[in-house]
Design an enzyme around this catalytic site. Structure first.
Site, PDB file in Angstrom:
ATOM      1  N   CYS A  95       1.005  -1.056  -0.170  1.00  0.00           N
ATOM      2  CA  CYS A  95      -0.073  -0.006  -0.168  1.00  0.00           C
ATOM      3  C   CYS A  95       0.918   1.182  -0.039  1.00  0.00           C
ATOM      4  O   CYS A  95       1.643   1.409   0.821  1.00  0.00           O
ATOM      5  CB  CYS A  95      -0.978   0.187   1.363  1.00  0.00           C
ATOM      6  SG  CYS A  95      -1.834   1.499   1.487  1.00  0.00           S
ATOM      7  N   CYS A 144      -7.310  -1.217   1.846  1.00  0.00           N
ATOM      8  CA  CYS A 144      -6.099  -1.678   2.489  1.00  0.00           C
ATOM      9  C   CYS A 144      -6.644  -2.352   3.780  1.00  0.00           C
ATOM     10  O   CYS A 144      -7.353  -1.527   4.569  1.00  0.00           O
ATOM     11  CB  CYS A 144      -5.137  -0.700   2.649  1.00  0.00           C
ATOM     12  SG  CYS A 144      -3.833  -0.990   3.637  1.00  0.00           S
ATOM     13  N   CYS A 167      -8.961  -5.634  -9.101  1.00  0.00           N
ATOM     14  CA  CYS A 167      -8.472  -4.419 -10.143  1.00  0.00           C
ATOM     15  C   CYS A 167      -8.133  -3.112  -9.393  1.00  0.00           C
ATOM     16  O   CYS A 167      -8.904  -2.580  -8.671  1.00  0.00           O
ATOM     17  CB  CYS A 167      -9.920  -4.409 -10.810  1.00  0.00           C
ATOM     18  SG  CYS A 167      -9.695  -3.045 -12.322  1.00  0.00           S
TER      19      CYS A 167
END
Length: 180
Positions: A95, A144, A167
């Protein structure tokens, strides 16, 4: 299946033409263990999995504008513009907002939708989900698991063994290649 992805890409272009992609901040490898260091973001760690609960104002102070808009406001980069949509490098994706480990390159596949696609997350806590009924569609938003930042969406049209397609937006991903 290619027609479905082409349709998604076309629809995305129609909805998202105003969304630009800016250069993401430079990520530096801090040592041979491939630990990412972002001194301007004191909450960034690719080893700490402690949940983060920061205010929007705090995120705005520490994230580059493009990462902030996608991660905190569910913006989307234009298809076929992100740095990872068409790469095959081996390594790990994290992330970009907090450093949480999200995906391995071994789970990445070419979906031809214009965004990086993965068929499974790194572990059961790395990505969490919520229903997203925006833009007149029923989708599953992928967030996340550490900071709750928007990553992209989860679809049920991916390859085996999971049948899933994560995606993702490239701008909210950091990548560390495998050591040689």
């Amino acid at each position: 299946m290619k027609t479905k992805y082409a349709y998604l890409a076309l629809m995305s272009l129609l909805f998202l033409t105003a969304c630009g992609q800016k250069k993401n901040q430079t990520v530096k490898a801090a040592n041979a263990a491939n630990v990412i260091s972002k001194p301007e973001n004191p909450y960034y760690s690719n080893t700490d999995t402690t949940k983060l609960n920061l205010s929007d104002a705090e995120w705005k102070k520490i994230l580059p504008e493009d990462v902030y808009e996608v991660s905190r406001h569910a913006d989307t980069e234009r298809p076929f513009t992100g740095k990872y949509w068409n790469t095959n490098d081996k390594g790990t994706y994290y992330c970009a907002a907090c450093g949480n480990k999200l995906f391995r390159s071994t789970a990445k596949f070419s979906s031809e939708c214009g965004w990086p696609s993965f068929f499974e997350q790194d572990n059961k806590n790395s990505v969490v989900y919520k229903n997203d009924n925006s833009l007149g569609m029923e989708r599953i938003e992928a967030l996340c698991g550490r900071c709750g930042g928007h990553l992209g969406h989860l679809f049920d049209d991916g390859p085996e063994p999971t049948g899933k397609r994560y995606c993702m937006n490239s701008v909210v991903l950091d990548f560390i290649p495998d050591s040689k």
